[in-house]
Design a protein around this motif. Structure first.
Motif, PDB file in Angstrom:
ATOM      1  N   LYS A 108      42.306 -56.713 -14.068  1.00  0.00           N
ATOM      2  CA  LYS A 108      43.010 -56.599 -12.794  1.00  0.00           C
ATOM      3  C   LYS A 108      43.415 -55.172 -12.449  1.00  0.00           C
ATOM      4  O   LYS A 108      44.257 -54.953 -11.583  1.00  0.00           O
ATOM      5  CB  LYS A 108      44.257 -57.491 -12.793  1.00  0.00           C
ATOM      6  CG  LYS A 108      43.920 -58.978 -12.799  1.00  0.00           C
ATOM      7  CD  LYS A 108      45.148 -59.825 -12.552  1.00  0.00           C
ATOM      8  CE  LYS A 108      44.793 -61.321 -12.465  1.00  0.00           C
ATOM      9  NZ  LYS A 108      45.967 -62.158 -12.185  1.00  0.00           N
ATOM     10  N   SER A 109      42.812 -54.188 -13.078  1.00  0.00           N
ATOM     11  CA  SER A 109      43.092 -52.795 -12.738  1.00  0.00           C
ATOM     12  C   SER A 109      41.949 -51.916 -13.215  1.00  0.00           C
ATOM     13  O   SER A 109      41.181 -52.305 -14.100  1.00  0.00           O
ATOM     14  CB  SER A 109      44.422 -52.329 -13.348  1.00  0.00           C
ATOM     15  OG  SER A 109      44.308 -52.222 -14.751  1.00  0.00           O
ATOM     16  N   VAL A 110      41.883 -50.737 -12.605  1.00  0.00           N
ATOM     17  CA  VAL A 110      40.874 -49.755 -12.988  1.00  0.00           C
ATOM     18  C   VAL A 110      41.420 -48.387 -12.574  1.00  0.00           C
ATOM     19  O   VAL A 110      42.216 -48.275 -11.629  1.00  0.00           O
ATOM     20  CB  VAL A 110      39.522 -50.036 -12.296  1.00  0.00           C
ATOM     21  CG1 VAL A 110      39.607 -49.767 -10.798  1.00  0.00           C
ATOM     22  CG2 VAL A 110      38.411 -49.195 -12.913  1.00  0.00           C
ATOM     23  N   GLU A 116      35.155 -51.684  -0.861  1.00  0.00           N
ATOM     24  CA  GLU A 116      34.195 -52.604  -0.244  1.00  0.00           C
ATOM     25  C   GLU A 116      33.982 -53.764  -1.204  1.00  0.00           C
ATOM     26  O   GLU A 116      33.832 -53.549  -2.416  1.00  0.00           O
ATOM     27  CB  GLU A 116      32.869 -51.875   0.015  1.00  0.00           C
ATOM     28  CG  GLU A 116      31.792 -52.803   0.585  1.00  0.00           C
ATOM     29  CD  GLU A 116      30.390 -52.218   0.457  1.00  0.00           C
ATOM     30  OE1 GLU A 116      29.535 -52.520   1.308  1.00  0.00           O
ATOM     31  OE2 GLU A 116      30.146 -51.480  -0.517  1.00  0.00           O
ATOM     32  N   ASP A 117      33.986 -54.968  -0.659  1.00  0.00           N
ATOM     33  CA  ASP A 117      33.685 -56.164  -1.458  1.00  0.00           C
ATOM     34  C   ASP A 117      32.246 -56.555  -1.156  1.00  0.00           C
ATOM     35  O   ASP A 117      31.964 -57.227  -0.157  1.00  0.00           O
ATOM     36  CB  ASP A 117      34.665 -57.283  -1.095  1.00  0.00           C
ATOM     37  CG  ASP A 117      34.416 -58.546  -1.920  1.00  0.00           C
ATOM     38  OD1 ASP A 117      33.522 -58.518  -2.786  1.00  0.00           O
ATOM     39  OD2 ASP A 117      35.117 -59.549  -1.686  1.00  0.00           O
ATOM     40  N   ALA A 118      31.336 -56.103  -1.997  1.00  0.00           N
ATOM     41  CA  ALA A 118      29.914 -56.328  -1.749  1.00  0.00           C
ATOM     42  C   ALA A 118      29.553 -57.808  -1.837  1.00  0.00           C
ATOM     43  O   ALA A 118      28.535 -58.230  -1.290  1.00  0.00           O
ATOM     44  CB  ALA A 118      29.076 -55.522  -2.746  1.00  0.00           C
ATOM     45  N   PRO A 164      40.735 -60.850  -8.696  1.00  0.00           N
ATOM     46  CA  PRO A 164      39.622 -61.470  -9.421  1.00  0.00           C
ATOM     47  C   PRO A 164      38.434 -61.769  -8.505  1.00  0.00           C
ATOM     48  O   PRO A 164      38.576 -61.920  -7.295  1.00  0.00           O
ATOM     49  CB  PRO A 164      40.237 -62.772  -9.964  1.00  0.00           C
ATOM     50  CG  PRO A 164      41.711 -62.578  -9.882  1.00  0.00           C
ATOM     51  CD  PRO A 164      41.941 -61.671  -8.728  1.00  0.00           C
ATOM     52  N   TYR A 165      37.269 -61.808  -9.122  1.00  0.00           N
ATOM     53  CA  TYR A 165      36.031 -62.244  -8.483  1.00  0.00           C
ATOM     54  C   TYR A 165      35.718 -61.422  -7.229  1.00  0.00           C
ATOM     55  O   TYR A 165      35.447 -61.951  -6.162  1.00  0.00           O
ATOM     56  CB  TYR A 165      36.133 -63.727  -8.133  1.00  0.00           C
ATOM     57  CG  TYR A 165      34.777 -64.366  -7.878  1.00  0.00           C
ATOM     58  CD1 TYR A 165      33.765 -64.326  -8.840  1.00  0.00           C
ATOM     59  CD2 TYR A 165      34.525 -65.029  -6.684  1.00  0.00           C
ATOM     60  CE1 TYR A 165      32.535 -64.913  -8.599  1.00  0.00           C
ATOM     61  CE2 TYR A 165      33.279 -65.616  -6.431  1.00  0.00           C
ATOM     62  CZ  TYR A 165      32.290 -65.553  -7.401  1.00  0.00           C
ATOM     63  OH  TYR A 165      31.068 -66.110  -7.148  1.00  0.00           O
ATOM     64  N   GLN A 188      29.632 -49.871  -8.703  1.00  0.00           N
ATOM     65  CA  GLN A 188      30.236 -51.178  -8.456  1.00  0.00           C
ATOM     66  C   GLN A 188      30.906 -51.710  -9.718  1.00  0.00           C
ATOM     67  O   GLN A 188      30.499 -51.395 -10.840  1.00  0.00           O
ATOM     68  CB  GLN A 188      29.186 -52.172  -7.965  1.00  0.00           C
ATOM     69  CG  GLN A 188      28.655 -51.851  -6.575  1.00  0.00           C
ATOM     70  CD  GLN A 188      27.743 -52.942  -6.044  1.00  0.00           C
ATOM     71  OE1 GLN A 188      27.256 -53.768  -6.796  1.00  0.00           O
ATOM     72  NE2 GLN A 188      27.506 -52.922  -4.750  1.00  0.00           N
ATOM     73  N   TYR A 189      31.984 -52.494  -9.502  1.00  0.00           N
ATOM     74  CA  TYR A 189      32.726 -53.076 -10.622  1.00  0.00           C
ATOM     75  C   TYR A 189      33.104 -54.501 -10.243  1.00  0.00           C
ATOM     76  O   TYR A 189      33.888 -54.731  -9.325  1.00  0.00           O
ATOM     77  CB  TYR A 189      33.966 -52.244 -10.916  1.00  0.00           C
ATOM     78  CG  TYR A 189      34.813 -52.803 -12.051  1.00  0.00           C
ATOM     79  CD1 TYR A 189      34.240 -53.150 -13.267  1.00  0.00           C
ATOM     80  CD2 TYR A 189      36.183 -52.998 -11.889  1.00  0.00           C
ATOM     81  CE1 TYR A 189      35.001 -53.665 -14.295  1.00  0.00           C
ATOM     82  CE2 TYR A 189      36.963 -53.510 -12.919  1.00  0.00           C
ATOM     83  CZ  TYR A 189      36.358 -53.842 -14.123  1.00  0.00           C
ATOM     84  OH  TYR A 189      37.108 -54.348 -15.143  1.00  0.00           O
ATOM     85  N   LEU A 190      32.532 -55.493 -10.928  1.00  0.00           N
ATOM     86  CA  LEU A 190      32.758 -56.914 -10.662  1.00  0.00           C
ATOM     87  C   LEU A 190      33.861 -57.420 -11.579  1.00  0.00           C
ATOM     88  O   LEU A 190      33.729 -57.375 -12.807  1.00  0.00           O
ATOM     89  CB  LEU A 190      31.475 -57.715 -10.869  1.00  0.00           C
ATOM     90  CG  LEU A 190      31.581 -59.230 -10.672  1.00  0.00           C
ATOM     91  CD1 LEU A 190      31.985 -59.553  -9.242  1.00  0.00           C
ATOM     92  CD2 LEU A 190      30.265 -59.918 -11.024  1.00  0.00           C
ATOM     93  N   THR A 191      34.962 -57.907 -10.984  1.00  0.00           N
ATOM     94  CA  THR A 191      36.058 -58.453 -11.780  1.00  0.00           C
ATOM     95  C   THR A 191      35.786 -59.918 -12.093  1.00  0.00           C
ATOM     96  O   THR A 191      35.049 -60.610 -11.390  1.00  0.00           O
ATOM     97  CB  THR A 191      37.391 -58.309 -11.020  1.00  0.00           C
ATOM     98  OG1 THR A 191      37.249 -58.904  -9.720  1.00  0.00           O
ATOM     99  CG2 THR A 191      37.742 -56.839 -10.834  1.00  0.00           C
TER     100      THR A 191
END
Length: 1193
Positions: A655-657, A679-681, A707-708, A732-735
């Motif tokens: 939940k963080s980066v 951006e939420d791809a 999330p997600y 890109q980073y997918l949670t």
């Protein structure tokens, strides 16, 4: 007496100021000028002993491959002859065919390129220049050919060392002349890398504090470069192999016992030990003026670090330098004060050692005062002083014409006193060249100085009638170079004045120059220089012209502009009109770029399309032939920042980066903040949303994530000019997916039909879903019942309809989000209602209370809540005018509606028409619509005052009568009972006559007034009446006709002179009165006209109001006042009457009205009133002389 000669310095072109002149005697040039030019011609008959002007260096190393050139140049009058000695004996150049002397010179050229060897001419050479006045000698010139010998052949064994051991690779280059430059390279001619661990010493050896396996190589090569011959000599390569302890033990284990086994001893860490110099102390000697180099190189593991200190002192800040990774300390321009003890300290983690170097600074001889040439006249005294210092103290010896003074010819005027030769009462035979030699064990100094005895009258060497130009308020120097023996005295005169110029205003320099510290305009003129001695006099005139200074009266100003814009710099210059002005612009002290964007227009420099490279200092330079002034301004080019770059994601958690970036160029305006977007791809590709912002000093941010979501980030920089373009997106980073952490918002329950419940909500977006499979659990139950919750799970929609519900029943509703990972937290229940239906019951007991002719109050009983069957929104009153009570205007009116919100049970009906019949009913309203209407209720409004008559015209004027015609009021508001006409005469001075009141029957529309005064203006007031009172009035003015006989007689009187004069006096008085009134009015005071008007008010005319005092129907107190002085209607005798019809004031909240909370009308309702014309206006007809006459008879 000592004779001084001042040669004239070459002036700058065009009288450039300040004039560069010799202001004092250059002691080393006290001689007769012999160089080319005007001065030399003036002194060509004078004699001078020789002077050496050029010679080869004392230690002269020559290239054996080129001819040998040994320089010796001298001047004198007559020109000197030259001779040479070699190794102390005469060198006969005529006997050696390889040796020649340059014509008119003493320089030797030895031709060894054709034949001969340089070594043959190795030795010590000295040149002598001689004429009839003496002999000068050069230094002893030691000539040696350079040497670059080869390395001696030697066999170098490979070196094997254990890892960590120290190592010294010797170089030992051959001895050359001069010494070679040493460096280490490999077979590929690449310099070997050096560091704190590996470095080259001053002696050329290569030192390793400890070796490492990467030091293994077979081509350690020492090179010696001999610069004089441009040759490089190479030593044989040295092979070095570094092995580990394990490798060494494996090779010798079989030959050693356990106790003798070659262990890791050499590989262990150890404290420092000096490789050079050896021991704890050493000595160093250096000569004054040279570079002192001290070196300490230590071995140890880990590699030691070197520090330097000076005992009992500090290292000189500006002369101390560290070389070779601080292993070498250098002090430039060393002096005796640098002697002392210097300590180097080698330190690592295991310990420290130090070495003390005792430094002694010696000194070859150096001059304190070298002897200077003397020019004396017969009988004068003088002295030659030769003072030098050194360590050890040098010895001083004198020579005369190259011969030791002890064996030189005797001169009774000469006396030697150590380092000084004293001359007294010299004669012409005393002329000679003396040499002073100061020497110690480290070197020597040799100086020639002549004594020249001359008897010459004054000569002025400055050109006659020289013209000087100088800028006002600056120094001026007028040259008067002179020569004479004995030394002439110099006096200056200005113009035709007989007295000499004195030091109080002027500065008289020893070289004859006249200085004017601050030249003014009055300094312009002709100046005369007079030189005198006992042998004669000479004079010369020069001219001085003082010019106005060049000034920049408008300087360029500092500017900050945005990239791409245009900027201009202004530079206005004022200068002396007799001088040529040139204005140039510079950028950063260089010429402007050759770019079409830079344009110069008169006094301006314009830079278009400014770019980053255009920032800098712009200088306006104004030049004339005499002065230069400049002014500068800085241009700062700013813009929005460049986009950040190098975005990087670190510390990636569920939940963080952490996001970091590199700022782009701020373009000269500091970055105030960074804006981060995401951006939420997965759910909204291509859409960027705000994430966070940080101050402009930060380049990283800790971001909270949902999330997600397949995140990408970008960063924008912002400064005072705006925001940069976005950076390139990050990776890109997918949670990970998770259950929803929130439920839908805006949950509502409303029925669309009487038998259903429509449950709606705002769905979660993809970003809020937290995972796949987003659905909603919809639950409901009646609020007032004991039923269990009914639930249903629906897809990702925003509405669910529950059918078969009772009408308008309260329900509790919940909508909970869920996905494949689980449920969101339990939501709170929301109150809703099933569908509404139309109300079933009409309001009862409706009654009306008429307040006046335009306002009524309506009351009703509320309907039962259960019969409303929905949310009570309010009540609506429908009302309309049925017919007029007077039966004259029977017509149906359009229905009007007033809405009263909530549970109000009364309300006001405004805007009713007096003397009218109205009908109304009341209905209740809910969300579905209106209920049934209450029974119609009738009511009548009482009579009101009428509106003003529609029109009033005066027709058929005669000498004594006027006829009035009018139209009835548009709104009688009742039954008209009569009309009232009031009128009064107005004389030519605007004074009002008596008011006459006349009643006229209501059925009349025309009336004639008789027995009026001829040629008289009348003011009329006219209004109608009902039983309720008087209405608004209408006004008009008219004039009776003129009697022709009287007009003729009056015109004759008006043309008389006394009458014209009287009228002029009256006009002047009126003008003065108007001015006084105007001033008093502006100050807020009341003026007499106003007071007089107030005094004439008609007490009979009063406003008419309703008996209850609530409303004044069409009444205005001003309308009933008689006309005051000067009141007029338009000249066309028509009156523009405003409509006085009552309008429906919006009381309610529907389209027809607005009410307060209690239903009362907002604002006072009243009929509109006609305003009387402004008092004090001028008459619409100009007063004629006839009217004016009438006022006097």
């Amino acid at each position: 007496m000592q004779l001084k000669i001042m040669p004239k310095k070459k002036r700058l072109p065009a009288g450039r100021v300040p004039l560069i002149l010799f202001l004092c005697q250059v002691i080393s040039a006290l001689e007769v000028p012999l160089d080319h030019g005007g001065k030399a011609k003036l002194l060509e008959d004078l004699v001078q002993p020789p002077t050496i002007t050029q010679q080869s260096p004392k230690d002269y190393i020559i290239d054996p491959r080129e001819n040998i050139v040994i320089q010796c140049e001298a001047k004198g009058k007559p020109p000197p002859s030259f001779s040479w000695t070699q190794n102390g004996t005469h060198f006969d150049i005529d006997k050696d065919p390889l040796v020649t002397m340059k014509p008119d010179s003493g320089t030797l050229i030895i031709n060894i390129m054709s034949e001969g060897k340089a070594e043959t001419y190795e030795g010590v050479y000295q040149c002598t220049a001689r004429n009839e006045r003496g002999a000068a000698i050069s230094n002893n010139i030691v000539v040696r050919p350079s040497r670059s010998p080869l390395w001696t052949k030697e066999k170098l064994e490979p070196m094997t060392l254990q890892n960590g051991q120290p190592l010294v690779l010797p170089c030992r280059p051959p001895v050359g002349l001069p010494p070679p430059i040493i460096f280490w390279m490999d077979n590929s001619f690449q310099r070997l890398p050096q560091s704190e661990r590996v470095s080259q010493g001053l002696n050329g050896d290569l030192y390793f504090s400890n070796v490492l396996p990467e030091d293994t190589r077979e081509d350690y090569i020492c090179y010696a470069r001999f610069n004089h011959t441009q040759t490089i000599q190479q030593k044989q390569p040295i092979s070095v192999k570094v092995i580990s302890v394990d490798e060494l033990n494996d090779t010798i284990a079989a030959n050693l016992s356990d106790t003798e086994f070659y262990g890791a001893k050499s590989n262990r860490e150890r404290p420092p030990t000096f490789l050079t110099p050896e021991g704890n102390a050493s000595n160093k000697e250096e000569l004054r003026g040279n570079v002192l180099s001290l070196e300490c190189i230590a071995e140890g593991l880990p590699t030691p670090v070197i520090y330097w200190i000076k005992e009992d002192g500090t290292l000189p800040i500006n002369r101390t330098f560290y070389k070779n990774f601080q292993k070498t300390l250098q002090i430039i321009q060393v002096s005796e004060a640098d002697s002392g003890n210097y300590q180097c300290i080698a330190k690592n983690a295991l310990g420290a050692i130090h070495h003390t170097i005792s430094v002694t600074v010696k000194a070859a001889p150096y001059w304190i005062m070298a002897p200077q040439n003397l020019v004396l006249s017969p009988g004068e005294d003088g002295a030659l002083i030769c003072r030098a210092n050194g360590n050890p103290k040098p010895t001083i010896s004198w020579l005369s014409n190259g011969v030791p003074i002890e064996i030189a010819s005797d001169d009774p005027s000469r006396k030697i006193d150590g380092d000084t030769i004293i001359f007294s009462n010299v004669q012409e035979r005393s002329s000679a060249v003396y040499q002073c030699n100061a020497s110690n064990e480290y070197g020597y100094l040799l100086a020639n100085a002549f004594v020249n005895v001359l008897a010459e009258p004054p000569r002025i060497l400055t050109s006659a009638n020289a013209h000087y130009q100088v800028i006002a308020n600056r120094p001026a120097f007028l040259d008067c170079a002179f020569f004479g023996s004995p030394l002439p005295t110099i006096e200056w005169f200005k113009g035709d004045k007989g007295s000499a110029l004195h030091e109080d205003i002027y500065v008289l320099h020893e070289n004859g120059t006249l200085g004017i510290p601050v030249a003014q305009k009055e300094s312009t003129g002709t100046y005369t220089c007079v030189a005198k001695n006992k042998l004669g006099m000479a004079k010369n005139e020069v001219n001085l012209e003082v010019k106005d200074p060049t000034r920049i009266i408008k300087q360029p100003e500092y500017a900050v502009v945005q990239r791409g814009s245009t900027v201009s710099f202004e530079c206005k210059v004022k200068h002396d009109h007799t001088l040529i002005l040139t204005v140039t612009w510079l950028k950063d002290d260089h010429e402007l770029p050759s770019d079409g964007r830079f344009t110069i227009d008169k006094d301006q420099l314009v830079v278009a399309d400014v770019g980053d490279d255009d920032g800098g200092t712009y200088t306006c330079v104004a030049n004339t032939t005499l002065d230069t002034v400049s002014a500068s301004a800085v241009l700062g080019v700013v813009d929005v920042p460049d986009p950040p770059f190098d975005l990087e994601l670190t510390d990636q958690l569920d939940k963080s980066v952490q996001l970091s970036w590199t700022p782009g160029d701020d373009n000269n305006s500091p970055i105030t903040k960074f804006i981060i977007e995401y951006e939420d791809a997965m759910h909204e590709a291509g859409l960027w949303h705000y994430q966070a912002e940080v101050p402009g000093t930060q380049t990283r941010a800790q971001l909270k994530l949902s999330p997600y979501v397949n995140y990408s980030f970008r960063v924008m920089a912002e400064n005072s000019l705006g925001r940069s373009l976005p950076s390139q997106p990050s990776e890109q980073y997918l949670t990970k997916a998770a259950e929803p952490d929130k439920n839908p918002m805006t949950v509502e329950g409303l029925g669309s039909e009487p038998d259903n419940l429509v449950i709606t909500w705002k769905p979660l977006n993809g970003f809020e879903s937290n995972g796949p499979g987003l659905q909603y659990k919809v639950s409901w139950r009646q609020k007032d019942g004991d039923d269990e919750w009914t639930s249903v799970v629906v897809a990702n929609v925003s509405k669910y309809i529950v059918s078969g519900t009772p009408t308008f029943v309260p329900y509790l509703i919940k909508v909970q989000a869920l996905n494949d990972m689980g449920f969101a937290p339990e939501p709170a229940a929301v109150l809703g209602h099933s569908g509404e239906d139309l109300p079933m019951v009409a309001p009862k007991n409706v009654h009306v209370n008429v307040l006046n002719g335009t306002l009524a109050e309506v009351h009703w009983d509320p309907v039962p809540l259960k019969s409303i069957r929905g949310h009570l929104q309010g009540y609506r009153i429908y009302y309309w005018k049925a017919q007029s009570s007077s039966k004259r205007n029977r017509r149906h009116m359009e229905k009007k509606i007033l809405i009263f919100q909530g549970s109000k049970t009364h309300g006001m009906l405004p805007g009713l028409e007096p003397f009218s019949h109205y009908i109304l009913n009341v209905r209740v309203v809910n969300g579905k619509g209106e209920g049934p209407a209450s029974p119609d209720k009738d009511f009548n409004t009482p009579e009101g005052v009428p509106s003003a008559p529609s029109a009033l015209k005066i027709v058929n004027p005669t000498l004594d009568s006027l006829t009035l015609e009018w139209d009835p009021p548009r709104h009688p508001n009742g039954i008209l009972t009569e009309y009232t006409l009031k009128y009064q005469p107005i004389n030519s001075t605007h004074e009002l006559g008596p008011l006459i009141d006349l009643k006229i029957p209501a059925n009349k529309t025309r009336w004639t007034l008789k027995n009026l005064n001829f040629s008289t203006r009348y003011k009329f007031y006219f209004y109608a009446q009902t039983s309720a009172g008087s209405g608004s009035q209408i006004t008009e003015e008219a004039v009776t006709t003129v009697d022709e006989a009287m007009a003729s007689r009056q015109v004759d009187i008006a043309t008389q002179g006394w009458f014209i004069g009287l009228m002029c006096a009256v006009a002047l008085l009126i003008l003065i009165l108007l001015i006084v009134c105007f001033i008093r009015r502006n100050k807020g005071g009341k003026y007499p006209v106003k007071e007089k008007e107030d005094a004439h008010a008609d007490p009979e005319i009063q406003p008419m109001k309703e008996d209850d005092g609530t409303f004044g129907e069409y009444s205005d107190a001003e309308d009933h006042k008689p006309l005051k002085k000067g009141s007029r209607t338009p000249s066309d005798r028509t009156v523009k009457k405003e409509d006085s019809d009552d309008s429906l004031v919006d009381y309610g909240e529907g389209v027809n009205g607005q009410f307060n909370e209690d239903g009362s009308f907002i604002g006072q309702y009243s009929g509109k009133k006609e305003k009387e014309p402004a008092e004090g206006n001028e008459s619409s007809e100009a007063p004629s002389p006839v009217n004016a006459m009438n006022s006097f008879v």
